[in-house]
Write a protein that holds these residues in place. Structure first.
Motif, PDB file in Angstrom:
ATOM      1  N   PRO A  48     -30.368  77.739 -13.167  1.00 17.82           N
ATOM      2  CA  PRO A  48     -31.678  78.394 -13.160  1.00 17.82           C
ATOM      3  C   PRO A  48     -32.796  77.357 -13.175  1.00 17.82           C
ATOM      4  N   PRO A  49     -34.002  77.753 -12.775  1.00 21.29           N
ATOM      5  CA  PRO A  49     -35.123  76.800 -12.727  1.00 21.29           C
ATOM      6  C   PRO A  49     -35.722  76.571 -14.112  1.00 21.29           C
ATOM      7  N   TRP A  50     -34.960  75.931 -14.976  1.00 18.79           N
ATOM      8  CA  TRP A  50     -35.401  75.683 -16.348  1.00 18.79           C
ATOM      9  C   TRP A  50     -36.078  74.322 -16.460  1.00 18.79           C
ATOM     10  N   PRO A  51     -36.951  74.135 -17.450  1.00 22.70           N
ATOM     11  CA  PRO A  51     -37.619  72.846 -17.638  1.00 22.70           C
ATOM     12  C   PRO A  51     -36.729  71.862 -18.402  1.00 22.70           C
ATOM     13  N   VAL A  52     -35.558  71.580 -17.843  1.00 21.97           N
ATOM     14  CA  VAL A  52     -34.593  70.686 -18.483  1.00 21.97           C
ATOM     15  C   VAL A  52     -34.172  69.615 -17.486  1.00 21.97           C
ATOM     16  N   ASP A  53     -33.490  68.588 -18.014  1.00 23.79           N
ATOM     17  CA  ASP A  53     -33.031  67.500 -17.151  1.00 23.79           C
ATOM     18  C   ASP A  53     -31.675  67.779 -16.531  1.00 23.79           C
ATOM     19  N   GLY A  54     -30.976  68.772 -17.047  1.00 20.03           N
ATOM     20  CA  GLY A  54     -29.691  69.107 -16.440  1.00 20.03           C
ATOM     21  C   GLY A  54     -28.750  69.743 -17.436  1.00 20.03           C
ATOM     22  N   TYR A  64     -36.971  80.359 -24.114  1.00 21.03           N
ATOM     23  CA  TYR A  64     -36.621  79.448 -25.207  1.00 21.03           C
ATOM     24  C   TYR A  64     -36.787  77.987 -24.774  1.00 21.03           C
ATOM     25  N   LEU A  65     -36.273  77.661 -23.605  1.00 20.23           N
ATOM     26  CA  LEU A  65     -36.322  76.274 -23.142  1.00 20.23           C
ATOM     27  C   LEU A  65     -37.747  75.845 -22.817  1.00 20.23           C
ATOM     28  N   GLU A  66     -38.562  76.764 -22.342  1.00 14.76           N
ATOM     29  CA  GLU A  66     -39.983  76.435 -22.132  1.00 14.76           C
ATOM     30  C   GLU A  66     -40.661  76.114 -23.459  1.00 14.76           C
ATOM     31  N   ARG A  67     -40.325  76.873 -24.499  1.00 15.81           N
ATOM     32  CA  ARG A  67     -40.902  76.613 -25.812  1.00 15.81           C
ATOM     33  C   ARG A  67     -40.424  75.273 -26.362  1.00 15.81           C
ATOM     34  N   LEU A  68     -39.126  75.005 -26.174  1.00 17.48           N
ATOM     35  CA  LEU A  68     -38.576  73.736 -26.659  1.00 17.48           C
ATOM     36  C   LEU A  68     -39.175  72.563 -25.894  1.00 17.48           C
ATOM     37  N   ARG A  69     -39.322  72.722 -24.583  1.00 20.52           N
ATOM     38  CA  ARG A  69     -39.914  71.654 -23.775  1.00 20.52           C
ATOM     39  C   ARG A  69     -41.363  71.386 -24.196  1.00 20.52           C
ATOM     40  N   SER A 107     -26.372  66.039  -3.172  1.00 21.08           N
ATOM     41  CA  SER A 107     -27.150  67.137  -3.739  1.00 21.08           C
ATOM     42  C   SER A 107     -27.555  66.827  -5.173  1.00 21.08           C
ATOM     43  N   ARG A 108     -26.636  66.273  -5.936  1.00 20.52           N
ATOM     44  CA  ARG A 108     -26.921  65.924  -7.336  1.00 20.52           C
ATOM     45  C   ARG A 108     -28.046  64.880  -7.413  1.00 20.52           C
ATOM     46  N   GLN A 109     -28.006  63.904  -6.521  1.00 20.77           N
ATOM     47  CA  GLN A 109     -29.051  62.874  -6.519  1.00 20.77           C
ATOM     48  C   GLN A 109     -30.417  63.476  -6.189  1.00 20.77           C
ATOM     49  N   ARG A 110     -30.428  64.458  -5.290  1.00 22.10           N
ATOM     50  CA  ARG A 110     -31.693  65.098  -4.905  1.00 22.10           C
ATOM     51  C   ARG A 110     -32.228  66.021  -5.985  1.00 22.10           C
ATOM     52  N   THR A 111     -31.330  66.813  -6.598  1.00 25.47           N
ATOM     53  CA  THR A 111     -31.797  67.939  -7.411  1.00 25.47           C
ATOM     54  C   THR A 111     -31.721  67.710  -8.916  1.00 25.47           C
ATOM     55  N   ARG A 112     -30.732  66.957  -9.399  1.00 25.88           N
ATOM     56  CA  ARG A 112     -30.637  66.743 -10.846  1.00 25.88           C
ATOM     57  C   ARG A 112     -30.078  65.349 -11.164  1.00 25.88           C
ATOM     58  N   PRO A 113     -30.831  64.324 -10.808  1.00 22.50           N
ATOM     59  CA  PRO A 113     -30.357  62.950 -11.000  1.00 22.50           C
ATOM     60  C   PRO A 113     -30.287  62.517 -12.460  1.00 22.50           C
ATOM     61  N   GLN A 114     -30.875  63.303 -13.379  1.00 25.78           N
ATOM     62  CA  GLN A 114     -30.845  62.945 -14.801  1.00 25.78           C
ATOM     63  C   GLN A 114     -29.958  63.878 -15.614  1.00 25.78           C
ATOM     64  N   ALA A 163     -41.218  69.392 -27.338  1.00 24.84           N
ATOM     65  CA  ALA A 163     -40.649  68.043 -27.187  1.00 24.84           C
ATOM     66  C   ALA A 163     -40.818  67.609 -25.734  1.00 24.84           C
ATOM     67  N   PRO A 164     -42.079  67.370 -25.310  1.00 22.69           N
ATOM     68  CA  PRO A 164     -42.358  67.189 -23.879  1.00 22.69           C
ATOM     69  C   PRO A 164     -41.688  65.975 -23.251  1.00 22.69           C
ATOM     70  N   ASP A 165     -41.426  64.936 -24.042  1.00 24.16           N
ATOM     71  CA  ASP A 165     -40.862  63.715 -23.467  1.00 24.16           C
ATOM     72  C   ASP A 165     -39.367  63.570 -23.724  1.00 24.16           C
ATOM     73  N   ALA A 166     -38.759  64.558 -24.361  1.00 27.31           N
ATOM     74  CA  ALA A 166     -37.338  64.449 -24.689  1.00 27.31           C
ATOM     75  C   ALA A 166     -36.486  64.608 -23.440  1.00 27.31           C
ATOM     76  N   TRP A 167     -35.375  63.883 -23.425  1.00 28.02           N
ATOM     77  CA  TRP A 167     -34.329  64.147 -22.422  1.00 28.02           C
ATOM     78  C   TRP A 167     -33.597  65.390 -22.893  1.00 28.02           C
TER      79      TRP A 167
END
Length: 755
Positions: free
Chosen positions: A270-276, A244-249, A456-463, A252-256
């Motif tokens: 999980p390794p999803w195509p999301v910002d966090g 689902y998230l791959e389809r949404l991404r 860890s947060r700064q390295r892996t999911r800063p957004q 909306a490729p540039d969405a936060w």
């Protein structure tokens, strides 16, 4: 480009899009870059939250419709703000069928409806069960046929073509749906729902056609540039969240893009195509570091004295999850069992596995180890089920198996209902940590662990989003900040609460401890608010009373206990005095929490109204109207040069919030890295500080202990020798060793910017 900061507004019929648009200039002055709204699509009439969407093709007319959305966009554009919207892919509202055109068509035409595949319905089990009738054998006698529809009191249902002749009962018996006793919902439902809510029907958004139909409108807003960010509600309910998230991404490729994913402490997303995520994990880290971890044994002793304390958190969680898995969620359990009819003990084994599942769910193949852990624990608890457990887990680890897909949806619901909505109300040792994303067994967070988590947060999911309060938190950030003070005065708390439970007794001592903590945490709180909270907490707990089977006698005793707080002058004075004694250190914690959350790695969100003190409890208490005119006036005074004191007004929190948000928006380069900063001196452990790459946040930890030590004394911070400006007081500092006493002379927090 992700936001520099967001501000969450609960748009609702009482506060529609026109009122939201009128906030744009204030939010720009506050310092956020984006407004963040609750769902805007058409919802069940009167919906106070918008999560019960009935029509995905239009903006909710009760909020102002499409014109209201366009007016909001104009206001945001004029103020230089963007928009983040909340969407609900998992379910739709079906409480008022006539308002939901796709559900209405399914009711009318059954499996032949062109929308039949929109909803996750098990048609093999006969007619679509709608549990709305009174608990009476004669309830169907109250049906009537009017205007070509089947009516049950104020509820309306469609009649299939060619089936409208005869009595109302005869007509009913020819429909594709069966109106049934409301008590059958938990056991007999044949459509997937959100948790145990029969009025929210699960959508099959994994189907590309359903995805398109339910997302076209919000993606149109994105395509026209009106939306820059999307918050995805409850991805754990979806059959295939990753797909689902791959389809949404892709759409909306540039969405936060952030997801309402609740991570257990230490769990990796999980390794999803999301910002966090939406920030419950951040909440757990920030609130925890303001708790004195050394006093845990005092609270263990107090809990044992009050409740007997025989049940551990782990045991309680297993009990509540297993109960919910086999009662409120029995329909979902039965649906899975139908997939393995050859395994007679499948329901028992599946319920046991769900009760033992250590996180909300897996996302196969990611997270398969959680299933292995659940299998091991279930086998330990129920050795007689080991052969069945092995049979089932062989299938449950296969991502393509329907059983595995449904089990993953099931464990999330079991965790949410069993832990968040039940165990959190029964295990009341120290409720500052009874929050979504927290493990109540983890009494607090040490500074070293906090810094490690931030690096860890700064390295892996800063957004990723960070938050302290949401529309779903069990108690607001400032209530938790004040309750954290209890960990610094465990002896004082033990003395007063042991006396209070004798003066105002309750048959459920764990619930009594919860209510007393709520009272001092939210004080001064009105009688009406505390009564409403206590009743909700009691029914959620399910120990002395419940939503389904209210116990009037117990609820009467509970009401008497709360009334006594207000009607017994001596008790009222004691509660007032104790709350006053923890208010100042609670404010120190609250300012510290806010500064840390706003400056830590991630995108900070401010929940509506929490830029001033906010001592709210669980919803609907935390959705009360916000006085924005007061906030505007206070902010204007500050911008005219007023330096507010730390007092009842909460203006000091508004100062910290606005100055920090403005700095993040104006100077993002100051927040591009993370380095812990440690204080030197005898009370250095009372400082929590870090350098984000030119902006240094400094907060006071454990203020009661600091006061016992006589204050900061010779404590210093070692910086790199530049000149620094402190943002809140606009004071300049030079040299490479800064006196903490001087730096925190006005406020218990400081924000330094390298000149």
């Amino acid at each position: 480009m992700p936001p520099s900061g967001t501000y969450r507004v609960q748009v609702r019929p009482e506060f529609p899009l026109s009122d939201t648009a009128a906030l744009a200039d204030y939010l720009a002055d506050l310092g956020v870059s984006h407004l963040y709204t609750s769902p805007l699509l058409a919802a069940v009439p009167g919906s106070a939250h918008g999560y019960d969407v009935v029509d995905h093709t239009k903006v909710n007319p009760e909020l102002g419709g499409e014109q209201g959305r366009l007016d909001l966009r104009g206001a945001l554009d004029a103020a230089g703000l963007g928009l983040v919207i909340d969407i609900v892919p998992n379910h739709a509202g079906v409480a008022v069928p006539s308002e939901n055109p796709t559900w209405w068509d399914v009711l009318k035409n059954g499996e032949e409806s062109k929308y039949a595949k929109f909803y996750d319905i098990d048609w093999s089990r006969g007619r679509l069960l709608i549990p709305v009738l009174a608990d009476s054998p004669d309830a169907l006698d109250d049906l009537r046929v009017e205007d070509g529809e089947l009516r049950y009191y104020d509820k309306r249902y469609p009649i299939a073509d060619g089936t409208g002749e005869g009595t109302a009962r005869e007509v009913h018996d020819r429909q594709h749906y069966e109106l049934a006793n409301w008590t059958r919902g938990d056991s007999g439902l044949n459509y997937r729902r959100f948790f145990a809510i029969v009025d929210l029907a699960g959508l099959r958004v994994e189907d590309p056609e359903v995805f398109q139909a339910t997302h076209a409108e919000i993606l149109r807003w994105y395509a026209e540039g009106a939306v820059q960010g999307i918050r995805v509600d409850h991805p754990d309910g979806l059959r295939a969240p990753g797909e689902y998230l791959e389809r949404l991404r892709a759409a909306a490729p540039d969405a936060w893009l952030v997801v309402e994913k609740i991570l257990e402490p230490g769990e990796e997303p999980p390794p999803w195509p999301v910002d966090g995520t939406t920030g419950y994990d951040a909440l757990a880290e920030v609130c925890g570091v303001f708790v004195d971890t050394s006093t845990e044994r005092f609270f263990d002793t107090l809990d044992h004295h009050l409740t007997g304390g025989e049940v551990t958190w782990q045991t309680l969680v297993h009990q509540t999850k297993h109960t919910l898995a086999t009662t409120q969620l029995a329909a979902e359990l039965q649906r899975m069992a139908h997939l393995v009819p050859e395994i007679e003990a499948a329901p028992k084994a599946l319920a046991e596995l769900a009760a033992c599942f250590p996180v909300y769910r897996s996302y196969l193949p990611f997270g398969a180890r959680h299933l292995a852990r659940a299998r091991a624990e279930a086998g330990r608890r129920r050795p007689e089920l080991i052969p069945v457990l092995d049979q089932l887990t062989a299938r449950l680890r296969q991502p393509s198996e329907e059983l595995a897909q449904r089990f993953q949806q099931y464990t999330g619901a079991v965790m949410a209902k069993g832990v968040e909505d039940t165990a959190f109300y029964r295990w009341t040792r120290f409720t500052a940590r009874n929050e979504v994303g927290c493990d109540p067994c983890q009494f607090g967070v040490t500074p070293d662990d906090f810094h490690e988590a931030m690096e860890s947060r700064q390295r892996t999911r800063p957004q990723s989003m960070t938050t302290l309060s949401t529309h779903d938190t069990k108690r607001s950030e400032d209530v938790r900040a004040r309750l954290a003070v209890l960990a610094e005065v465990p002896g004082d708390w033990t003395e007063v609460v042991r006396r209070w439970v004798r003066v105002a007794p309750l048959p459920d001592p764990a619930l009594a401890h919860l209510v007393w903590q709520a009272a001092v945490g939210a004080w001064p709180i009105s009688r009406e608010r505390l009564q409403a909270y206590a009743l909700k907490a009691a029914r959620e707990s399910g120990a002395g009373t419940s939503w389904i089977d209210p116990d009037e006698r117990f609820e009467g005793r509970l009401a008497e206990m709360v009334d006594k707080i207000y009607d017994d002058p001596a008790l009222h004075r004691e509660v007032d005095d104790f709350a006053a004694s923890i208010t100042a250190p609670g404010r120190s914690n609250a300012l510290g929490q806010k500064l840390i959350q706003l400056t830590m790695p991630g995108v900070p969100d401010v929940y509506q109204g929490t830029e001033l003190w906010d001592h709210s409890l669980v919803d609907p208490d935390n959705r009360r109207p916000v006085d924005f005119s007061l906030r505007r006036a206070l902010l204007a005074r500050m911008d005219d040069g007023w330096l507010p004191p730390v007092d009842d007004s909460g203006a000091a929190k508004l100062l910290v919030t606005s100055r920090t948000l403005r700095l993040r928006r104006q100077r993002p380069e100051l927040f591009a890295s993370y380095r812990p900063v440690f204080a030197d001196g005898r009370v250095g452990e009372h400082v929590l500080a870090f350098d984000r790459g030119g902006a240094v946040a400094v907060a006071t930890r454990l203020p009661v202990g600091l006061s016992r030590h006589g204050g900061w004394g010779d404590t210093t911070l070692s910086l790199d020798g530049h000149s620094w400006t402190e943002v809140f007081t606009n004071t300049s500092y030079g040299g490479n060793r800064l006196s903490v006493a001087e730096l925190l002379r006005v406020f218990p927090v400081a924000l330094l910017v390298k000149e």
